[in-house]
Scaffold this active site. Structure first.
Site, PDB file in Angstrom:
ATOM      1  CG  ASP A 326      -1.981  -0.960   1.232  1.00 32.67           C
ATOM      2  OD1 ASP A 326      -2.402  -1.298   0.112  1.00 32.67           O
ATOM      3  OD2 ASP A 326      -2.428  -1.380   2.296  1.00 32.67           O
ATOM      4  CG  ASP A 630      -5.079  -0.521   5.776  1.00 36.35           C
ATOM      5  OD1 ASP A 630      -5.815  -0.876   4.836  1.00 36.35           O
ATOM      6  OD2 ASP A 630      -4.550   0.600   5.831  1.00 36.35           O
ATOM      7  CG  ASP A 634      -6.819  -4.324   2.163  1.00 37.60           C
ATOM      8  OD1 ASP A 634      -7.250  -4.136   1.015  1.00 37.60           O
ATOM      9  OD2 ASP A 634      -6.376  -3.414   2.885  1.00 37.60           O
ATOM     10  CB  THR A 727      32.012 -31.455  19.435  1.00 38.41           C
ATOM     11  OG1 THR A 727      32.636 -32.259  20.405  1.00 38.41           O
ATOM     12  CG2 THR A 727      33.005 -30.688  18.643  1.00 38.41           C
TER      13      THR A 727
END
Ligand code: ADP
Ligand code: MG
Length: 883
Positions: A326, A630, A634, A727
């Site tokens: 956006d 948002d 969407d 290790t």
């Protein structure tokens, strides 16, 4: 009486609250004590004991424990106890890793927990939804999830979607008036809104009447399907790979045992060695370490203001090849300031910065006062058709609400205009949304005269206008006048100004509140042109993405010219790049769109619905798409994209829930940081897989070679287990924390289909593993042949050589190129991990009480020189090749 049967005043009385002040902090405290948190009870989490015990349920570990038991029965107490201790320590480490992973996942959940807007002591505040109590006054708007069961007190075009409760996906219109009837089902209680349902349209205010398990949702919560733990694609791939590795490791171990027995070793001795070897060589902990690495990466991302909602997104981020972002608020500051006003056919200029209310209106060089024709009414209309509030904090003005609306309030205040409720009453409101691209209110003035004010995108508003005004009053809008206005719009837009048109229409008191009828035949008043400065970081973030082979695409509901101007400024739009608008998009078939989509950089005047088409077109072309959003609308595009990105501040609950990444600061640059981190995490995972597997290859081979050559065991079981624990453990973890190689953001995105061993990793693992096995064998053979009576000495040298070779090799794993291309001291965790492993090695060699346990003996300085030369060979040799 049920809540829906009471009128709002009775609800207020019953709950000791007023809808315009909310609860006091004291009341909130008391009620929280009384009713507890507003959460649905979840099933009990796995107990710590179970997690701990789970570490030992692994088949090979059980076999090892059994073998140890046999060793103990046969009188090998020291070995038995040592192995037990090592297995136990291993279990603890696994336990802590799992706890850590669990904790960080819980923290993630907390971070993306929903918030509610409540009125407390007369102030609207945001609180976590879990802290909402009975009697709280809550405000909801489209895109919100209703935080608790509420009785609606006020609604404007409020609609909710209650499929979570009723299975019915058509939105329900909500209002405030009480309902008489008895025994209504939740779906018929249209003055109530229920926890967990979604606001799809409008706004509303309600009083909370039920929280937590005392909600309709709470009653059915026990029926709901529990969400399963999601495993990421990588974890899945590793689990698959793990099966193969286990088979290979077991087969090789069996071979070691068979050859060993054939060469005259005792069966029991070989059995214990074989089982230890299998335990060491099977990378059973790999998926857990990967989870830890992913969640550590998630925590690093949080520091960079990116919240990952799904662990799998961490992997996918590294593959992203397109970011669709956006413009407003993500690439720009979303700090609108009206800079220009078009009125009476003239362009007026406005001074002042941000939301500061100081500023003046100018026509050419002349400062204008309120007597300039139509200026005052235009600014007044803008302030009335408005959903924001202008507030002051410590002498600084800020906007509560939509920044576009806020800018109009500031523009009015610059002329001292601040309409009050007595003068103008808002009768009805049709809220702004990105599909309609406009907003309207019905206003009643002191003389009970009503009129509609509509403001919105100029190209949406203009077709709805039939008149316009200038100094001499209202006139019919002819096509020539329309062209003039369009010229003004273009002029403003090409200066990167966001344009808003405003119009009005007087109506009668009898007119219905139907927006379709009201929002037409308007009188065009004027245009506002506002700036929304790009965020500082965005330009360089776009450039960095380009270098990383990621294309940035701007998506906006704004005017094409405005979008183009800003895109050019951000250097997002190359010279031959295309700009498409919503109208053109509508004309195109999906295949036509995907044919040209690689050349498109800006989508202007689009609605959220278009976003889905855009995502699909990019995916069609094989892209991995990140899409921001948002609003409620969407959500489908966000869900369909590979990486759905929601805005933390301006985003609605629905988009956040659909997303896999949330930007706490709504900032485009944060997506870039997240991608950077995503690539890094994946590389780090490759690094420790490489390290662990190469180590295992070395361990198995040295045993196998020794058996084939009819030598004694070069390593005893405890030593093998020690190597596996010390290790392999710490340095591998430290690799997970490694910094990225300089060029991670200069490579093309990784293909999501790429296997774990791609890009030469398989060769690296096997080649290094073989050489580590060979040098360890050489070390053993030479020291054993020099001292055939002292097997412990030979084994100590072999053990030390193996450990040293791995501790040196770990630095090789940091680079895809050559060990010499990186500064070994860059990763202090790794240096510390290696030093502590080294220290532990020295302890088992030189601390006398431990010598019988670990089958070790003192080594002299010449031994060490010999060991160091041999153990650095695997890394140094390959450091000169490019492979
Ligand atoms: P974007 O977020 O990409 O800028 P929007 O959908 O928010 O797109 O806005 C599209 C257009 O709608 C804007 O260019 C502006 O003309 C108009 N607009 C934006 N906000 C408002 C508002 N609060 N009221 C009326 N019109 C608006
Ligand atoms: Mg917007």
């Amino acid at each position: 009486m049920k809540w829906y049967q009471l009128d709002v005043e009775s609800v207020e009385q019953k709950l000791l609250v007023t809808a315009n002040r909310g609860l006091s902090d004291k009341q909130v405290g008391e009620r929280r004590k009384q009713y507890g948190l507003n959460v649905l009870e979840e099933e009990k989490t796995t107990s710590k004991w179970l997690i701990f015990l789970k570490q030992f349920q692994d088949f090979m570990v059980l076999v090892l424990l059994a073998a140890t038991l046999i060793a103990g029965l046969l009188g090998e107490y020291i070995d038995a106890i040592a192995i037990m201790v090592i297995v136990l320590v291993n279990g603890f480490i696994g336990y802590f890793q799992e706890q850590k992973a669990e904790k960080s996942l819980a923290k993630l959940k907390e971070l993306s927990a929903p918030v509610a807007t409540v009125l407390r002591e007369g102030e609207w505040v945001k609180v976590p939804s879990s802290e909402v109590v009975v009697g709280d006054v809550v405000r909801v708007a489209s895109g919100d999830r209703i935080p608790a069961d509420v009785r609606i007190a006020k609604s404007t075009s409020l609609e909710t979607e209650e499929s979570a409760l009723t299975g019915e996906s058509l939105p329900v219109m909500k209002h405030a008036s009480s309902i008489r009837r008895d025994h209504l089902d939740p779906q018929d209680q249209v003055n109530m809104a229920f926890m967990g349902t979604l606001v799809t349209r409008g706004t509303g205010i309600g009083i909370v009447v039920g929280t937590g398990m005392n909600t309709v949702m709470g009653q059915i919560a026990s029926l709901m399907v529990k969400t399963k733990k999601m495993i990421t694609p990588l974890e899945h791939k590793l689990a698959e790979l793990g099966k193969i590795l286990i088979a290979v490791a077991l087969a090789l171990t069996a071979l070691v045992v068979v050859v060993g027995v054939y060469q005259g070793h005792q069966l029991y001795e070989m059995f214990l060695a074989g089982v230890s070897l299998a335990v060491a060589a099977i990378p059973e902990g790999l998926p857990a370490i990967v989870t830890v690495a992913l969640s550590l990466g998630v925590q690093r991302m949080i520091k960079k203001k990116a919240i990952v909602r799904k662990l799998s997104a961490v992997e996918t981020l590294g593959c992203a090849s397109v970011i669709c972002s956006d413009k407003t608020g993500t690439m720009t500051e979303n700090q609108m300031t009206v800079k220009e006003v078009y009125l009476n056919g003239k362009h007026l200029y406005v001074t002042g910065d941000g939301y500061d209310i100081r500023g003046d209106y100018f026509l050419d060089k002349r400062k204008l006062e309120s007597d300039f024709p139509n200026l005052e009414s235009m600014l007044l209309y803008g302030a009335l058709c408005n959903h924001a509030q202008l507030k002051v904090k410590k002498g600084k003005y800020f906007v509560d609400g939509d920044p576009t609306d806020g800018a109009l309030l500031v523009a009015a205040r610059k002329l001292g205009l601040q309409p009050t409720n007595h003068q103008y009453r808002i009768i009805e409101e049709f809220p702004f949304d990105s599909d309609r691209k406009r907003m309207s209110v019905i206003i009643e003035d002191e003389n009970n005269r009503r009129f509609v004010i509509t403001k919105g995108a100029p190209d949406v508003l203009l077709p709805r206008t039939s008149f316009f005004i200038d100094e001499s009053g209202r006139k019919l809008l002819k096509s020539a006048d329309k062209r003039n206005i369009e010229g003004a719009i273009n002029k403003m837009a090409s200066k990167a100004l966001r344009t808003i048109a405003i119009g009005i229409k007087p109506i009668s008191n009898r007119d219905s509140f139907d927006s379709a009828l009201l929002e037409k035949d308007l009188t065009f008043i004027g245009l506002y042109g506002m700036i929304d400065p790009p965020r500082k970081e965005v330009k360089s973030a776009i450039a960095e993405c380009r270098e990383a082979g990621i294309k940035t695409v701007m998506i906006t509901g704004d005017h094409e010219k405005t979008a183009r101007a800003i895109a050019t400024h951000l250097q997002l739009l190359p010279e031959n790049g295309l700009v498409l608008d919503g109208y053109q998009l509508n004309q195109m078939s999906p295949s036509e769109l995907s044919d040209i989509i690689d050349r498109v950089y800006v989508f202007a005047r689009v609605t959220p619905e278009h976003k889905l088409k855009i995502v699909k077109a990019f995916q069609e072309k094989g892209h991995i798409v990140a899409m921001t959003g948002d609003g409620v609308n969407d959500a489908p595009a966000i869900k369909a994209s590979d990486i759905g990105v929601a805005m933390g501040r301006s985003g609605t609950d629905v988009t956040k829930e659909a997303s896999s990444l949330i930007l706490m600061d709504d900032n485009f640059a944060t997506i870039k940081s997240a991608i950077n981190e995503g690539r890094n995490i994946y590389e780090n995972i490759r690094k420790f897989i490489r390290y662990l597997l190469a180590s295992n290859v070395g361990e198995i081979l040295v045993m196998l070679f020794a058996m084939l050559l009819a030598l004694p065991l070069p390593l005893v079981p405890v030593q093998i287990l020690w190597v596996n624990l010390v290790t392999d453990g710490l340095p591998a973890m430290a690799l997970g924390l490694d910094k990225p190689e300089e060029d991670v953001m200069k490579r093309a995105p990784r293909s999501p289909r790429e296997g774990i061993f791609a890009r030469g990793l398989g060769f690296k693992i096997v080649s290094r593993g073989i050489v580590i096995g060979i040098v360890t064998l050489i070390a053993f053979m030479m020291s054993y042949q020099n001292n055939p009576d002292n097997l412990v000495y030979g084994q100590t040298v072999a053990f030390t050589t193996l450990v040293m070779a791995q501790l040196i090799h770990v630095f090789d794993c940091r680079s895809e190129k050559s060990v010499f291309s990186r500064n070994p001291f860059e990763n202090m965790y790794l240096v510390l991990a290696v030093l502590s492993s080294l220290l532990l090695l020295l302890v088992v060699i030189y601390f006398e009480p431990l010598q019988p346990i670990f089958h070790t003996t003192f080594l002299g300085i010449r031994d060490w020189m010999f060991i160091i030369v041999l153990s650095s060979l695997p890394t140094v040799l390959f450091g000169f090749t490019k492979k």
